[in-house]
Scaffold this active site. Structure first.
Site, PDB file in Angstrom:
ATOM      1  N   TYR A   1      11.738   4.725   0.266  1.00  0.00           N
ATOM      2  CA  TYR A   1      10.602   5.086  -0.582  1.00  0.00           C
ATOM      3  C   TYR A   1       9.610   5.982   0.143  1.00  0.00           C
ATOM      4  O   TYR A   1       8.433   5.653   0.285  1.00  0.00           O
ATOM      5  CB  TYR A   1       9.917   3.819  -1.099  1.00  0.00           C
ATOM      6  CG  TYR A   1      10.891   2.867  -1.727  1.00  0.00           C
ATOM      7  CD1 TYR A   1      11.589   3.213  -2.889  1.00  0.00           C
ATOM      8  CD2 TYR A   1      11.170   1.641  -1.144  1.00  0.00           C
ATOM      9  CE1 TYR A   1      12.515   2.351  -3.454  1.00  0.00           C
ATOM     10  CE2 TYR A   1      12.085   0.766  -1.707  1.00  0.00           C
ATOM     11  CZ  TYR A   1      12.758   1.130  -2.864  1.00  0.00           C
ATOM     12  OH  TYR A   1      13.678   0.282  -3.418  1.00  0.00           O
TER      13      TYR A   1
ATOM     14  N   HIS B   1       0.844  -1.195   0.000  1.00  0.00           N
ATOM     15  CA  HIS B   1       0.000   0.000   0.000  1.00  0.00           C
ATOM     16  C   HIS B   1       0.880   1.244   0.000  1.00  0.00           C
ATOM     17  O   HIS B   1       2.102   1.150   0.131  1.00  0.00           O
ATOM     18  CB  HIS B   1      -0.989  -0.005   1.166  1.00  0.00           C
ATOM     19  CG  HIS B   1      -0.381   0.178   2.514  1.00  0.00           C
ATOM     20  ND1 HIS B   1       0.304  -0.822   3.180  1.00  0.00           N
ATOM     21  CD2 HIS B   1      -0.366   1.241   3.348  1.00  0.00           C
ATOM     22  CE1 HIS B   1       0.708  -0.379   4.349  1.00  0.00           C
ATOM     23  NE2 HIS B   1       0.315   0.876   4.483  1.00  0.00           N
TER      24      HIS B   1
ATOM     25  N   HIS C   1       0.775   5.779   0.905  1.00  0.00           N
ATOM     26  CA  HIS C   1       0.102   6.929   1.500  1.00  0.00           C
ATOM     27  C   HIS C   1       0.678   8.191   0.864  1.00  0.00           C
ATOM     28  O   HIS C   1       1.891   8.284   0.679  1.00  0.00           O
ATOM     29  CB  HIS C   1       0.361   7.011   3.007  1.00  0.00           C
ATOM     30  CG  HIS C   1      -0.181   5.878   3.798  1.00  0.00           C
ATOM     31  ND1 HIS C   1      -1.506   5.808   4.172  1.00  0.00           N
ATOM     32  CD2 HIS C   1       0.415   4.768   4.303  1.00  0.00           C
ATOM     33  CE1 HIS C   1      -1.686   4.704   4.873  1.00  0.00           C
ATOM     34  NE2 HIS C   1      -0.539   4.058   4.966  1.00  0.00           N
TER      35      HIS C   1
END
Length: 152
Positions: free
Chosen positions: A122, A32, A34
């Protein structure tokens, strides 16, 4: 996977040229991601931007064919890369922004991917260090307020 990260960055560049927005903070994890965005004044169309980013990434990601696709997904023209929805939250004030930035940057530690926030490449954490908003050792102790946030 570095090639997937590079592709995602290219997708964001394409979409920001079509539908401008600024990326204020982000983290990309294996399952996932954000982001905190600032859209232009009087523009609240997150959906079009996410739809376009997801479509571009899906079109060019070579690993997409290996994913399980259900009959329902086929009917809806979906691949197995993205969840159907995204969570959206309008930042209320500076404190809210800071808490969400903390949450985003601490996420790799929360999910057991690294023990130190600065070890995760990342994310925008390095930019925040350069801008003096965090120290390199920030997050060695769980930041206050992170445990009770529910944004996933």
């Amino acid at each position: 996977n570095k090639s997937a990260i590079d592709l995602l960055q290219r997708c964001f560049q394409t979409v920001t040229s079509e539908y401008p927005f600024d990326i204020d903070a982000f983290v990309i994890l294996p399952d996932h991601l954000h982001y905190i965005w600032t859209l232009p004044p009087n523009d609240s169309d997150f959906s079009t931007r996410w739809k376009r980013i997801k479509a571009l990434f899906t079109r060019y990601y070579t690993g997409a064919s290996a994913l399980d696709v259900t009959p329902s997904m086929i009917r809806k023209g979906e691949k197995g890369i993205w969840q159907r929805r995204f969570w959206e939250h309008k930042i209320r004030d500076e404190e809210d922004l800071n808490r969400h930035c903390d949450y985003i940057h601490y996420n790799p530690v929360k999910h057991g991917l690294v023990s130190c926030v600065s070890d995760w490449p990342y994310s925008s954490f390095g930019k925040f260090i350069q801008n003096g908003k965090y120290s390199k050792d920030w997050g060695m102790i769980t930041p206050v307020g992170i445990a009770d946030m529910n944004v996933e």
